[in-house]
Write an enzyme that holds these catalytic residues in place. Structure first.
Site, PDB file in Angstrom:
ATOM      1  N   HIS A   7      10.911  -3.916  -1.937  1.00 42.27           N
ATOM      2  CA  HIS A   7      10.077  -3.615  -0.771  1.00 42.27           C
ATOM      3  C   HIS A   7      10.789  -3.941   0.531  1.00 42.27           C
ATOM      4  O   HIS A   7      11.768  -4.688   0.549  1.00 42.27           O
ATOM      5  CB  HIS A   7       8.729  -4.341  -0.823  1.00 42.27           C
ATOM      6  CG  HIS A   7       8.811  -5.839  -0.819  1.00 42.27           C
ATOM      7  ND1 HIS A   7       8.859  -6.590  -1.971  1.00 42.27           N
ATOM      8  CD2 HIS A   7       8.856  -6.739   0.187  1.00 42.27           C
ATOM      9  CE1 HIS A   7       8.919  -7.870  -1.658  1.00 42.27           C
ATOM     10  NE2 HIS A   7       8.935  -7.999  -0.350  1.00 42.27           N
ATOM     11  N   HIS A  79      11.829  -8.510   6.497  1.00 44.32           N
ATOM     12  CA  HIS A  79      12.835  -8.737   5.453  1.00 44.32           C
ATOM     13  C   HIS A  79      12.903  -7.554   4.495  1.00 44.32           C
ATOM     14  O   HIS A  79      12.006  -6.706   4.488  1.00 44.32           O
ATOM     15  CB  HIS A  79      12.574 -10.042   4.681  1.00 44.32           C
ATOM     16  CG  HIS A  79      11.307 -10.093   3.881  1.00 44.32           C
ATOM     17  ND1 HIS A  79      10.134 -10.630   4.359  1.00 44.32           N
ATOM     18  CD2 HIS A  79      11.028  -9.680   2.620  1.00 44.32           C
ATOM     19  CE1 HIS A  79       9.199 -10.561   3.429  1.00 44.32           C
ATOM     20  NE2 HIS A  79       9.712  -9.964   2.346  1.00 44.32           N
ATOM     21  N   GLU A 130      15.189 -11.160   0.656  1.00 48.43           N
ATOM     22  CA  GLU A 130      14.409 -11.756  -0.429  1.00 48.43           C
ATOM     23  C   GLU A 130      14.946 -11.231  -1.748  1.00 48.43           C
ATOM     24  O   GLU A 130      15.283 -10.039  -1.855  1.00 48.43           O
ATOM     25  CB  GLU A 130      12.933 -11.358  -0.264  1.00 48.43           C
ATOM     26  CG  GLU A 130      12.032 -11.926  -1.366  1.00 48.43           C
ATOM     27  CD  GLU A 130      10.551 -11.530  -1.182  1.00 48.43           C
ATOM     28  OE1 GLU A 130      10.258 -10.579  -0.429  1.00 48.43           O
ATOM     29  OE2 GLU A 130       9.701 -12.179  -1.821  1.00 48.43           O
TER      30      GLU A 130
END
Ligand code: CO
Length: 134
Positions: A7, A79, A130
């Protein structure tokens, strides 16, 4: 080591407004809002087929996205999240090569119920990264 894009996360000052824009203006499929007190955010997922967009609104006083929104009051890209097969092996390999893992270095359970870690944006050209165990 690096797998698929899972994502892209967008910090937003008003989740209801962002949800309405993605649902009504862009015609996207959205999840219900999910409060994640351990991460200091409320999140809505936008399904874009090959990946997700994560809309993040601060939750609580010590939200990790509060400072970002203070600098970017209308919101912005916060992010990117990549999948990895073995998060602990990946972490150890990254640390050995000098990359900084945020927090205490141990994975937390993320919004998808899987272990996640964050890497220092200064080590990756200004973008917070991440990692999520696939
Ligand atoms: Co994320």
């Amino acid at each position: 080591m690096l797998g698929r894009l899972n994502h892209v996360a967008l910090a937003v000052p008003n989740l209801a407004a962002a949800t309405a824009a993605y649902r009504d203006t862009l015609g996207a499929q959205l999840s219900e809002p999910q409060a994640l007190p351990e991460h200091g955010v409320t999140v809505v997922f936008v399904d874009v087929g090959n990946a997700k967009i994560e809309l993040l609104e601060p939750l609580g006083d010590a939200s990790p996205i509060a400072a970002f929104l203070a600098k970017n009051p209308s919101g912005g890209m916060h992010h990117v999240c990549y999948e990895v097969d073995d998060i602990l092996a990946t972490r150890d390999q990254l640390k050995a090569s000098g990359a900084r893992v945020l927090g205490d270095g141990n994975p937390k359970i993320g919004a998808h119920g899987k272990p996640v870690l964050f890497l220092h944006p200064k080590d990756f050209f200004g973008t917070l990264v991440e990692l999520e165990q696939a």
